[in-house]
Design a protein around this motif. Structure first.
Motif, PDB file in Angstrom:
ATOM      1  N   ASN A 129      85.353   4.089 -30.034  1.00  0.00           N
ATOM      2  CA  ASN A 129      84.362   4.290 -28.977  1.00  0.00           C
ATOM      3  C   ASN A 129      84.989   5.012 -27.785  1.00  0.00           C
ATOM      4  O   ASN A 129      84.422   5.989 -27.254  1.00  0.00           O
ATOM      5  CB  ASN A 129      83.800   2.936 -28.546  1.00  0.00           C
ATOM      6  N   GLU A 130      86.154   4.558 -27.355  1.00  0.00           N
ATOM      7  CA  GLU A 130      86.821   5.198 -26.220  1.00  0.00           C
ATOM      8  C   GLU A 130      87.239   6.625 -26.558  1.00  0.00           C
ATOM      9  O   GLU A 130      87.173   7.527 -25.717  1.00  0.00           O
ATOM     10  CB  GLU A 130      88.033   4.378 -25.792  1.00  0.00           C
ATOM     11  N   LEU A 133      84.157   8.861 -26.346  1.00  0.00           N
ATOM     12  CA  LEU A 133      83.771   9.075 -24.953  1.00  0.00           C
ATOM     13  C   LEU A 133      84.680  10.109 -24.278  1.00  0.00           C
ATOM     14  O   LEU A 133      84.235  10.874 -23.422  1.00  0.00           O
ATOM     15  CB  LEU A 133      83.811   7.754 -24.187  1.00  0.00           C
ATOM     16  N   SER A 136      83.596  13.750 -24.372  1.00  0.00           N
ATOM     17  CA  SER A 136      82.491  14.178 -23.494  1.00  0.00           C
ATOM     18  C   SER A 136      81.351  14.836 -24.263  1.00  0.00           C
ATOM     19  O   SER A 136      80.768  15.831 -23.819  1.00  0.00           O
ATOM     20  CB  SER A 136      83.009  15.138 -22.410  1.00  0.00           C
ATOM     21  N   PHE A 140      76.041  10.334 -30.066  1.00  0.00           N
ATOM     22  CA  PHE A 140      76.587   9.001 -30.315  1.00  0.00           C
ATOM     23  C   PHE A 140      76.399   8.666 -31.783  1.00  0.00           C
ATOM     24  O   PHE A 140      75.682   9.369 -32.511  1.00  0.00           O
ATOM     25  CB  PHE A 140      75.925   7.951 -29.411  1.00  0.00           C
ATOM     26  N   PRO A 183      76.991  -2.106 -29.084  1.00  0.00           N
ATOM     27  CA  PRO A 183      76.222  -0.862 -28.956  1.00  0.00           C
ATOM     28  C   PRO A 183      76.827   0.265 -29.791  1.00  0.00           C
ATOM     29  O   PRO A 183      77.977   0.179 -30.238  1.00  0.00           O
ATOM     30  CB  PRO A 183      76.318  -0.552 -27.462  1.00  0.00           C
ATOM     31  N   ILE A 187      78.668   5.609 -26.136  1.00  0.00           N
ATOM     32  CA  ILE A 187      77.665   5.418 -25.086  1.00  0.00           C
ATOM     33  C   ILE A 187      78.262   4.859 -23.801  1.00  0.00           C
ATOM     34  O   ILE A 187      78.006   5.367 -22.708  1.00  0.00           O
ATOM     35  CB  ILE A 187      76.521   4.511 -25.581  1.00  0.00           C
ATOM     36  N   GLN A 188      79.075   3.801 -23.900  1.00  0.00           N
ATOM     37  CA  GLN A 188      79.624   3.194 -22.691  1.00  0.00           C
ATOM     38  C   GLN A 188      81.050   2.712 -22.910  1.00  0.00           C
ATOM     39  O   GLN A 188      81.447   2.376 -24.026  1.00  0.00           O
ATOM     40  CB  GLN A 188      78.752   2.021 -22.224  1.00  0.00           C
ATOM     41  N   HIS A 189      81.817   2.689 -21.830  1.00  0.00           N
ATOM     42  CA  HIS A 189      83.221   2.277 -21.889  1.00  0.00           C
ATOM     43  C   HIS A 189      83.351   0.745 -21.921  1.00  0.00           C
ATOM     44  O   HIS A 189      82.439   0.008 -21.531  1.00  0.00           O
ATOM     45  CB  HIS A 189      83.969   2.804 -20.664  1.00  0.00           C
ATOM     46  N   VAL A 191      83.594  -1.638 -24.276  1.00  0.00           N
ATOM     47  CA  VAL A 191      82.719  -2.476 -25.105  1.00  0.00           C
ATOM     48  C   VAL A 191      83.547  -3.304 -26.083  1.00  0.00           C
ATOM     49  O   VAL A 191      84.531  -2.828 -26.641  1.00  0.00           O
ATOM     50  CB  VAL A 191      81.717  -1.597 -25.885  1.00  0.00           C
TER      51      VAL A 191
END
Length: 276
Positions: A129-130, A133, A136, A140, A183, A187-189, A191
């Motif tokens: 995930n990271e 992200l 950029s 997803f 998730p 999408i988001q950091h 997690v």
């Protein structure tokens, strides 16, 4: 208007039609090339072989569905880790174009590479995930990653926004897993992805799949998963070959009512019971 004027207008119209036709042909050729490239990316990223371990039976099916540029990013993967356990993943990238197919390749390669550093399914999804992200991208992916120990038949699973898996046992029980997930990837950091542990009973099966198999305008997700659970239950009781079960599950994609990628990964065990 003179005959000469009418002829000139007709000639001009023919020239314009010819130009538009040439442009349409050029655009169609570009589209065709992009679709061919996306399909090549898809197929090139799928594993060419499956791990072999005593008692473990793996089977896969993949049906790319495409109309125009509508090429998706579904994938499956299975590989042997350094410690002898088997890594299994299945997932789906948001979008249906060449970018989705390319992003799918990045996710799959990232999972494999990071698995050599940390094979815990939850940590692996968090690291992936990271990584995504940091790229950029606007895309997803949903994903399930499992780690199977062939000796103990313990399956450790983590989900990132993906469909739950289906299970069945040799005594006829079957169902849909209710494990907690996190998730989607990218999408988001920061997690966390919970890990759920299962036991692959002798004669039992687990079925991982993408939503193109079980969800669409003509088939509700819950109904689609229940149908797969029934198929898995019958296969486990009848001791059907895993390839036969995978083929039966992928055929269900014909019922969903739309064109979409569909991927199936079946995990079965038919070896002797483990003695601790």
């Amino acid at each position: 208007m003179s005959r000469t004027g009418a002829t000139d207008d007709g000639d001009e119209l023919l020239i314009r039609l010819g130009t538009l036709t040439a442009q349409a042909r050029a655009q169609a050729e570009v589209q065709r090339s992009r679709v061919e490239l996306a399909i090549a990316l898809q197929r090139g990223m799928l594993p060419r072989g499956l791990p072999v371990a005593e008692g473990v039976r793996l089977a896969v099916r993949y049906a790319p569905a495409y109309q125009g540029l509508n090429v998706g990013g579904d994938w499956y993967d299975a590989f042997t880790m350094a410690d002898g356990r088997i890594g299994l993943s299945i997932g789906d990238v948001q979008g249906h174009n060449i970018e989705a197919a390319a992003f799918m390749g990045q996710v799959r390669v990232g999972l494999r590479a990071l698995a050599s550093v940390d094979s815990d399914p939850g940590e692996l999804l968090a690291r992936t995930n990271e990584l995504l992200l940091s790229l950029s991208s606007d895309l997803f992916a949903t994903c399930t990653f499992m780690r199977l120990d062939p000796a103990t038949r313990v399956l450790e699973s983590a989900r990132a926004g993906h469909l739950p898996c289906v299970w069945a046992t040799a005594d006829g029980r079957s169902g849909v897993s209710d494990d907690e997930g996190g998730p989607p990837l990218g999408i988001q950091h920061g997690v966390d992805y919970p890990v759920t542990r299962y036991r692959l009973d002798q004669g039992g099966v687990f079925v991982l799949l993408t939503d193109g198999v079980v969800e669409g305008p003509s088939l509700h997700l819950d109904e689609g998963l229940e149908q797969v659970a029934r198929l898995a239950g019958v296969a486990a009781v009848a001791r059907l070959d895993m390839d036969a079960l995978a083929a039966a599950v992928i055929k269900q994609a014909e019922q969903v009512g739309h064109e979409d990628d569909a991927a199936v990964l079946v995990i079965g065990h038919d070896g002797p019971a483990f003695q601790p």
